[in-house]
Scaffold this motif. Structure first.
Motif, PDB file in Angstrom:
ATOM      1  N   GLU A 199      -9.309  -9.705   8.194  1.00 54.71           N
ATOM      2  CA  GLU A 199      -8.639  -8.514   8.722  1.00 54.71           C
ATOM      3  C   GLU A 199      -8.907  -7.322   7.803  1.00 54.71           C
ATOM      4  OE1 GLU A 199      -4.227  -7.104  10.356  1.00 54.71           O
ATOM      5  OE2 GLU A 199      -4.353  -8.693   8.862  1.00 54.71           O
ATOM      6  N   ASN A 203      -8.041  -3.511   6.375  1.00 52.58           N
ATOM      7  CA  ASN A 203      -6.845  -2.699   6.191  1.00 52.58           C
ATOM      8  C   ASN A 203      -6.911  -1.476   7.105  1.00 52.58           C
ATOM      9  OD1 ASN A 203      -8.882  -1.313   4.833  1.00 52.58           O
ATOM     10  ND2 ASN A 203      -7.515  -0.557   3.241  1.00 52.58           N
ATOM     11  N   LYS A 204      -5.864  -0.682   7.079  1.00 50.14           N
ATOM     12  CA  LYS A 204      -5.755   0.461   8.001  1.00 50.14           C
ATOM     13  C   LYS A 204      -6.921   1.432   7.860  1.00 50.14           C
ATOM     14  CE  LYS A 204      -2.771   3.704   7.184  1.00 50.14           C
ATOM     15  NZ  LYS A 204      -1.918   4.898   7.233  1.00 50.14           N
ATOM     16  N   LYS A 224     -10.900  -1.943   2.737  1.00 50.76           N
ATOM     17  CA  LYS A 224     -10.608  -3.234   2.115  1.00 50.76           C
ATOM     18  C   LYS A 224     -10.571  -4.304   3.202  1.00 50.76           C
ATOM     19  CE  LYS A 224      -7.638  -1.192  -1.464  1.00 50.76           C
ATOM     20  NZ  LYS A 224      -7.262   0.074  -0.808  1.00 50.76           N
ATOM     21  N   LEU A 275      -9.780 -10.876  -1.430  1.00 50.50           N
ATOM     22  CA  LEU A 275      -9.750  -9.437  -1.131  1.00 50.50           C
ATOM     23  C   LEU A 275     -11.114  -8.868  -1.481  1.00 50.50           C
ATOM     24  CD1 LEU A 275      -8.293  -6.672  -0.574  1.00 50.50           C
ATOM     25  CD2 LEU A 275      -7.672  -6.680  -3.004  1.00 50.50           C
ATOM     26  N   TRP A 288      -1.884  -7.813   6.802  1.00 49.88           N
ATOM     27  CA  TRP A 288      -1.503  -6.484   6.331  1.00 49.88           C
ATOM     28  C   TRP A 288      -0.233  -6.075   7.063  1.00 49.88           C
ATOM     29  CZ3 TRP A 288      -4.076  -4.451   2.309  1.00 49.88           C
ATOM     30  CH2 TRP A 288      -5.404  -4.823   2.096  1.00 49.88           C
ATOM     31  N   SER A 296       0.133   0.188   7.102  1.00 51.70           N
ATOM     32  CA  SER A 296       0.374   0.373   5.670  1.00 51.70           C
ATOM     33  C   SER A 296      -0.750  -0.283   4.882  1.00 51.70           C
ATOM     34  CB  SER A 296       1.722  -0.236   5.260  1.00 51.70           C
ATOM     35  OG  SER A 296       1.595  -1.628   5.071  1.00 51.70           O
ATOM     36  N   GLU A 297      -0.684  -0.121   3.562  1.00 56.54           N
ATOM     37  CA  GLU A 297      -1.654  -0.749   2.657  1.00 56.54           C
ATOM     38  C   GLU A 297      -1.016  -1.923   1.912  1.00 56.54           C
ATOM     39  OE1 GLU A 297      -5.176   0.395   1.968  1.00 56.54           O
ATOM     40  OE2 GLU A 297      -4.571   0.864   3.992  1.00 56.54           O
ATOM     41  N   LEU A 338       0.155  -5.853   1.589  1.00 52.89           N
ATOM     42  CA  LEU A 338      -0.352  -7.146   2.044  1.00 52.89           C
ATOM     43  C   LEU A 338       0.699  -8.232   1.825  1.00 52.89           C
ATOM     44  CD1 LEU A 338      -2.852  -8.724   3.101  1.00 52.89           C
ATOM     45  CD2 LEU A 338      -3.481  -9.094   0.704  1.00 52.89           C
ATOM     46  N   THR A 389       1.760   4.030   1.724  1.00 50.74           N
ATOM     47  CA  THR A 389       1.190   4.801   2.823  1.00 50.74           C
ATOM     48  C   THR A 389       0.888   6.232   2.387  1.00 50.74           C
ATOM     49  OG1 THR A 389       2.428   3.464   4.416  1.00 50.74           O
ATOM     50  CG2 THR A 389       1.560   5.558   5.206  1.00 50.74           C
ATOM     51  N   ASP A 408      -2.178   6.230   0.308  1.00 48.99           N
ATOM     52  CA  ASP A 408      -3.330   5.996   1.179  1.00 48.99           C
ATOM     53  C   ASP A 408      -3.728   7.265   1.913  1.00 48.99           C
ATOM     54  OD1 ASP A 408      -5.240   4.314   2.588  1.00 48.99           O
ATOM     55  OD2 ASP A 408      -3.936   4.543   4.324  1.00 48.99           O
TER      56      ASP A 408
END
Length: 238
Positions: free
Chosen positions: A27, A29-30, A34, A46, A66, A70-71, A73, A142, A145
């Motif tokens: 998966e 990340n947003k 990553k 990761l 995730w 958001s960032e 995990l 967030t 990010d």
């Protein structure tokens, strides 16, 4: 055994990652910088896509996801739920003991919940237990990010100071220096008691004002490199 990540707009391959075991979950990340993936041996990794760096997070992983938008995990390692509010510092992980299996993560009405299906006396799963995550730290993650440093400062100011919050102040300080936001950097260093760095940045800001320079001026950049102990780079710039 192979992960390929492609930029569909530019129609070019970003990275091809070979692994020695079959991959059963992955998966992004947003932000798409990553990647988490798990193999059949239940190892969780990761991968920093643009740095092309792989980090082992867990040697046994059941559930992993995730937190939506958001960032942050969340993963399960046997009877522990592991939460990384700042995945860029993998050693800083929040451990929550549980008695069952994580089913899902829910975000609603300003709350983030980890739903765990717990075993009863007979060993059968039946009842659900809810564990709340720290939405202040999720909001901070967030904001970082999104590169909204002033919002990140306000969020940290509202949180209790502990080892975890201190790590976030230090992370924000580095990000602020990288973005040449000296006001935020000075505030961060002051918050963690690093007064020598805080005073150094104040002097740099006074120097900028007195000499009528911008933060992009080589003389200013050299001073920031010195702060980061990059003496050779500062010398080269000067």
């Amino acid at each position: 055994n192979t992960i390929a990540i492609q930029d569909m707009v530019a129609q070019q391959n970003i990275v091809t990652l070979n692994h020695d075991s079959k991959i059963d979950f992955l998966e992004l990340n947003k932000n798409g910088n990553k990647l988490i993936f798990r193999d059949r041996k239940r190892h969780l990794y990761l991968y920093y896509i643009f740095d092309k760096k792989k980090v082992t997070l867990l040697n046994f992983c059941g559930f992993v996801q995730w937190v939506p938008n958001s960032e942050v995990l969340v993963a399960q390692e046997r009877k522990n739920v592991c939460v990384w509010y700042n995945v860029d510092d993998p050693d800083k992980v929040k451990i929550i003991p549980v008695k069952g299996e994580v089913e899902e993560i829910r975000r609603k009405e300003g709350k983030t919940e980890v739903i765990v299906e717990e075993a009863g006396a007979a060993g059968n799963y039946g009842s659900s237990q809810t564990y709340l995550l720290d939405d202040g730290l999720i909001a901070f993650s967030t904001a970082v990010d999104e590169n909204n440093l002033n919002k990140a400062v306000k969020i940290l100011e509202s949180l209790e100071m502990n080892s975890e919050t201190e790590t976030h102040w230090k992370t924000l300080a580095k990000l602020a220096i990288a973005n040449k936001n000296l006001t935020v950097a000075e505030r961060c260093y002051a918050s963690v008691g690093s007064y020598s760095k805080s005073n150094y940045i104040k002097k740099v800001m006074k120097y900028i004002e007195k000499q009528k320079l911008t933060v992009d001026h080589p003389l200013v950049e050299a001073r920031l490199l010195i702060l980061d102990k990059q003496f050779n780079n500062a010398e080269h710039l000067l």
